[in-house]
Structure formats: structure tokens, C-alpha cells
Design a protein around this motif. Structure first.
Motif, PDB file in Angstrom:
ATOM      1  N   LEU A 165       0.824  -1.212   0.000  1.00 56.62           N
ATOM      2  CA  LEU A 165       0.000   0.000   0.000  1.00 56.62           C
ATOM      3  C   LEU A 165       0.857   1.260   0.000  1.00 56.62           C
ATOM      4  CD1 LEU A 165      -2.871  -0.993   2.463  1.00 56.62           C
ATOM      5  CD2 LEU A 165      -3.022  -0.729  -0.018  1.00 56.62           C
ATOM      6  N   ASN A 166       1.929   1.248   0.781  1.00 53.45           N
ATOM      7  CA  ASN A 166       2.814   2.420   0.818  1.00 53.45           C
ATOM      8  C   ASN A 166       3.581   2.589  -0.488  1.00 53.45           C
ATOM      9  OD1 ASN A 166       2.273   3.601   3.315  1.00 53.45           O
ATOM     10  ND2 ASN A 166       3.636   2.220   4.399  1.00 53.45           N
ATOM     11  N   LEU A 167       3.982   1.484  -1.113  1.00 53.00           N
ATOM     12  CA  LEU A 167       4.649   1.571  -2.408  1.00 53.00           C
ATOM     13  C   LEU A 167       3.679   2.066  -3.483  1.00 53.00           C
ATOM     14  CD1 LEU A 167       6.844  -1.666  -2.426  1.00 53.00           C
ATOM     15  CD2 LEU A 167       7.627   0.694  -2.219  1.00 53.00           C
ATOM     16  N   THR A 168       2.419   1.709  -3.345  1.00 50.44           N
ATOM     17  CA  THR A 168       1.396   2.214  -4.265  1.00 50.44           C
ATOM     18  C   THR A 168       1.263   3.728  -4.125  1.00 50.44           C
ATOM     19  OG1 THR A 168       0.174   0.118  -4.162  1.00 50.44           O
ATOM     20  CG2 THR A 168      -1.030   2.059  -4.928  1.00 50.44           C
ATOM     21  N   THR A 169       1.258   4.191  -2.881  1.00 54.87           N
ATOM     22  CA  THR A 169       1.198   5.634  -2.630  1.00 54.87           C
ATOM     23  C   THR A 169       2.396   6.342  -3.261  1.00 54.87           C
ATOM     24  OG1 THR A 169       0.024   5.308  -0.537  1.00 54.87           O
ATOM     25  CG2 THR A 169       1.167   7.409  -0.832  1.00 54.87           C
ATOM     26  N   ALA A 170       3.577   5.747  -3.112  1.00 55.08           N
ATOM     27  CA  ALA A 170       4.786   6.330  -3.703  1.00 55.08           C
ATOM     28  C   ALA A 170       4.691   6.338  -5.227  1.00 55.08           C
ATOM     29  CB  ALA A 170       6.014   5.547  -3.254  1.00 55.08           C
ATOM     30  N   ASN A 171       4.138   5.275  -5.796  1.00 57.77           N
ATOM     31  CA  ASN A 171       4.008   5.189  -7.250  1.00 57.77           C
ATOM     32  C   ASN A 171       3.084   6.278  -7.798  1.00 57.77           C
ATOM     33  OD1 ASN A 171       4.591   3.945  -9.749  1.00 57.77           O
ATOM     34  ND2 ASN A 171       2.681   2.797  -9.676  1.00 57.77           N
ATOM     35  N   ILE A 172       2.020   6.569  -7.066  1.00 57.86           N
ATOM     36  CA  ILE A 172       1.105   7.621  -7.479  1.00 57.86           C
ATOM     37  C   ILE A 172       1.795   8.989  -7.423  1.00 57.86           C
ATOM     38  CG2 ILE A 172      -1.013   8.846  -6.829  1.00 57.86           C
ATOM     39  CD1 ILE A 172      -2.126   6.081  -5.997  1.00 57.86           C
ATOM     40  N   SER A 173       2.596   9.207  -6.388  1.00 61.53           N
ATOM     41  CA  SER A 173       3.373  10.446  -6.305  1.00 61.53           C
ATOM     42  C   SER A 173       4.362  10.540  -7.465  1.00 61.53           C
ATOM     43  CB  SER A 173       4.127  10.514  -4.977  1.00 61.53           C
ATOM     44  OG  SER A 173       3.237  10.574  -3.894  1.00 61.53           O
ATOM     45  N   LEU A 174       4.904   9.395  -7.847  1.00 61.71           N
ATOM     46  CA  LEU A 174       5.863   9.350  -8.959  1.00 61.71           C
ATOM     47  C   LEU A 174       5.189   9.724 -10.281  1.00 61.71           C
ATOM     48  CD1 LEU A 174       8.730   8.706  -9.873  1.00 61.71           C
ATOM     49  CD2 LEU A 174       8.093   6.290  -9.990  1.00 61.71           C
ATOM     50  N   ILE A 175       3.962   9.274 -10.473  1.00 55.44           N
ATOM     51  CA  ILE A 175       3.217   9.637 -11.683  1.00 55.44           C
ATOM     52  C   ILE A 175       3.051  11.152 -11.757  1.00 55.44           C
ATOM     53  CG2 ILE A 175       0.978   9.476 -12.843  1.00 55.44           C
ATOM     54  CD1 ILE A 175       0.760   6.614 -11.707  1.00 55.44           C
ATOM     55  N   GLY A 176       2.725  11.759 -10.617  1.00 56.26           N
ATOM     56  CA  GLY A 176       2.612  13.217 -10.574  1.00 56.26           C
ATOM     57  C   GLY A 176       3.925  13.909 -10.865  1.00 56.26           C
ATOM     58  N   ALA A 177       5.020  13.330 -10.379  1.00 54.07           N
ATOM     59  CA  ALA A 177       6.338  13.916 -10.609  1.00 54.07           C
ATOM     60  C   ALA A 177       6.730  13.845 -12.081  1.00 54.07           C
ATOM     61  CB  ALA A 177       7.392  13.224  -9.755  1.00 54.07           C
ATOM     62  N   THR A 178       6.346  12.770 -12.775  1.00 53.35           N
ATOM     63  CA  THR A 178       6.670  12.670 -14.201  1.00 53.35           C
ATOM     64  C   THR A 178       5.953  13.764 -14.995  1.00 53.35           C
ATOM     65  OG1 THR A 178       4.866  11.094 -14.643  1.00 53.35           O
ATOM     66  CG2 THR A 178       7.031  10.180 -14.088  1.00 53.35           C
ATOM     67  N   ALA A 179       4.763  14.139 -14.540  1.00 56.74           N
ATOM     68  CA  ALA A 179       4.048  15.232 -15.210  1.00 56.74           C
ATOM     69  C   ALA A 179       4.808  16.540 -15.036  1.00 56.74           C
ATOM     70  CB  ALA A 179       2.636  15.358 -14.637  1.00 56.74           C
ATOM     71  N   MET A 180       5.366  16.766 -13.844  1.00 57.97           N
ATOM     72  CA  MET A 180       6.176  17.968 -13.626  1.00 57.97           C
ATOM     73  C   MET A 180       7.464  17.916 -14.422  1.00 57.97           C
ATOM     74  SD  MET A 180       5.743  18.925  -9.589  1.00 57.97           S
ATOM     75  CE  MET A 180       5.949  17.277  -8.924  1.00 57.97           C
ATOM     76  N   ALA A 181       8.024  16.711 -14.580  1.00 56.07           N
ATOM     77  CA  ALA A 181       9.253  16.559 -15.366  1.00 56.07           C
ATOM     78  C   ALA A 181       9.020  16.993 -16.806  1.00 56.07           C
ATOM     79  CB  ALA A 181       9.729  15.109 -15.324  1.00 56.07           C
ATOM     80  N   GLY A 182       7.816  16.744 -17.308  1.00 58.80           N
ATOM     81  CA  GLY A 182       7.499  17.149 -18.673  1.00 58.80           C
ATOM     82  C   GLY A 182       7.538  18.645 -18.875  1.00 58.80           C
ATOM     83  N   VAL A 183       7.214  19.396 -17.834  1.00 60.00           N
ATOM     84  CA  VAL A 183       7.201  20.854 -17.930  1.00 60.00           C
ATOM     85  C   VAL A 183       8.598  21.406 -18.190  1.00 60.00           C
ATOM     86  CG1 VAL A 183       6.693  22.979 -16.654  1.00 60.00           C
ATOM     87  CG2 VAL A 183       5.142  21.036 -16.484  1.00 60.00           C
ATOM     88  N   VAL A 184       9.622  20.715 -17.701  1.00 59.83           N
ATOM     89  CA  VAL A 184      11.005  21.193 -17.874  1.00 59.83           C
ATOM     90  C   VAL A 184      11.785  20.321 -18.857  1.00 59.83           C
ATOM     91  CG1 VAL A 184      11.209  22.409 -15.685  1.00 59.83           C
ATOM     92  CG2 VAL A 184      11.637  19.951 -15.737  1.00 59.83           C
ATOM     93  N   GLY A 185      11.071  19.746 -19.825  1.00 55.22           N
ATOM     94  CA  GLY A 185      11.753  19.035 -20.909  1.00 55.22           C
ATOM     95  C   GLY A 185      11.942  17.556 -20.707  1.00 55.22           C
ATOM     96  N   GLY A 186      11.193  16.962 -19.798  1.00 54.58           N
ATOM     97  CA  GLY A 186      11.354  15.529 -19.545  1.00 54.58           C
ATOM     98  C   GLY A 186      10.556  14.637 -20.471  1.00 54.58           C
ATOM     99  N   GLY A 187       9.695  15.223 -21.288  1.00 55.65           N
ATOM    100  CA  GLY A 187       8.859  14.419 -22.171  1.00 55.65           C
ATOM    101  C   GLY A 187       7.653  13.867 -21.442  1.00 55.65           C
TER     102      GLY A 187
END
Length: 231
Positions: A165-187
Motif C-alpha cells: 500500500l505504501n509503495l502504491t502511494t509512492a508510485n502515485i506520487s511518482l506519476i505526478g512527478a513525471t508530469a512535472m518533469a514534462g514541464v522542464v523538458g522531460g517528455g
């Protein structure tokens, strides 16, 4: 196979798809997001487990108390966790370039994503391990189990549901972080949302990217919940 799927989706969505972005470009961005999440999750989990087990063992009332290691590692983890992802990504540009040879793109975004999610995962994993009843640890020690045997044969199996459950929570946070990465050229999806949805005022692609991210989060949560309930 991919081309066939793209052609089928293009025909299927043609009546409602009104955007500067083609269906092919959208699927490519989705693939990039999934790739970033998958790779960063794997390396972040490795980091997290190593961090959590080290802190668990060396904490003042732990199995192998070591004040020096604990007092050095604990503040480092707190410092990394306190940095917003965008700032961390910019601060890590020299390291990212050293590792990947570039500063933008999907591969480059994975480096700061791991640095962001690793300490966060480590804290969540540590929390799950600390929830294990001390009686189990005492029983393992009474049977003569080594510290690593206590961790891997007693604590980790007992904390399985909480860990998932905690790893799932971390994975969801990671999905949000990838969206922010796209803003600065992460694709990825975030890049589409920013470059077309925001800068070109493409409301359609903005809505589509939001729906795609919501679906990814829902899938991750559903799978995590299902796994945590398995015996």
C-alpha cells in the motif's frame, strides 16, 4: 502492432479528436510517462529498501544500533525529502548530464525522479517495517536468527500488505512527478499538457492528458489494493 493500434485509435477518435497533437504523438507521450514511472520506481524501490533497512537496523533501539550511521543518514534523507521536485531536478542538472550525457529528455528525467522518489519510498517502507510487532522480532532473536534473517524472513513478510500500500502511494506520487518533469523538458504526458495545452491554449489535449493521468493513478491504486489483499 503499435502502428495498427495507432491507426485504429486514430480512426476511432477522428470525430472528436480536435488538437494540434496527433494520436500517435499522444501515445508516444503516454509510453514515455509509463517508461519513466517504471524505471524510476524500480531504482527508487531499491534505494528505498536499502535506506529503510539501514535506518531500521541502526536506529537507537534497533537490532544493530549505530549512532554514527543513523545520525548521518537520517538528516540526509530528511533534506532530500524536503526539496520540491522541480528544484531538485534543476539542482541535479550536472549529475544528470554526467550520468546520461544530456539534461533534457525522458532518460535524463529518470535521474532526478529516482533521487526524488527514493528517499520518499524509504520513509514509507521504514514506516511499514516499524509497524511490525516487537514480539515477532524478539521471538526471532530468541531463535538465534541473524539481523538479516530477522529482516528478510520475519519483518518483511509480516509487513507485506502495508508495504504494498505504501509503495502504491509512492508510485502515485511518482506519476505526478513525471508530469512535472514534462514541464522542464522531460517528455511524456506533462510535456504535452504544457507545450500544447498551456502554451497553445489547446483545451482538448489538456483534458485528454488529465484523463490519462487520472486513469494511470486509478490503475496503480487498484492494482496495489488488490495485491495488498492477496494472501
Amino acid at each position: 502492432m503499435r502502428d495498427i493500434i495507432v491507426q485504429w485509435l486514430t480512426k476511432l477518435t477522428a470525430p472528436v479528436w480536435h488538437s494540434f497533437v496527433s494520436v500517435d504523438d499522444f501515445i508516444t507521450a503516454l509510453e514515455q510517462t509509463i517508461y519513466m514511472v517504471f524505471i524510476a520506481f524500480i531504482f527508487g524501490a531499491i534505494w528505498g529498501f536499502l535506506q529503510a533497512i539501514t535506518l531500521l537496523l541502526t536506529r537507537p533501539n534497533g537490532i544493530l544500533p549505530n549512532q554514527a550511521i543513523y545520525q548521518i543518514l537520517n538528516p540526509i534523507v530528511n533534506a532530500l525529502r524536503s526539496l520540491p521536485f522541480v528544484i531538485l531536478m534543476i539542482a541535479m542538472i550536472p549529475i544528470t548530464k554526467l550520468i546520461t550525457g544530456r539534461t533534457i529528455g525522458t532518460a535524463a528525467a529518470i535521474v532526478p525522479l529516482v533521487a526524488y522518489i527514493g528517499p520518499y519510498m524509504g520513509r514509507l517502507i521504514e514506516t511499514s517495517l516499524l509497524e511490525v510487532n516487537e514480539g515477532i522480532i524478539e521471538s526471532a532473536q530468541a531463535m538465534g536468527a541473524s539481523p538479516l534473517q530477522i529482516v528478510f524472513k520475519f519483518i518483511l513478510p509480516e509487513a507485506k500488505s502495508s508495504l504494498i500500500l505504501n509503495l502504491t502511494t509512492a508510485n502515485i506520487s511518482l506519476i505526478g512527478a513525471t508530469a512535472m518533469a514534462g514541464v522542464v523538458g522531460g517528455g511524456g504526458i506533462g510535456d504535452l499538457a504544457y507545450a500544447y495545452g498551456y502554451q497553445r491554449f489547446d483545451n482538448f489535449i489538456m483534458i485528454v492528458t488529465v484523463i490519462a493521468l487520472l486513469l494511470l493513478v486509478q490503475i496503480a491504486q487498484t492494482v496495489g489494493t488488490w495485491l495488498s489483499q492477496r494472501r
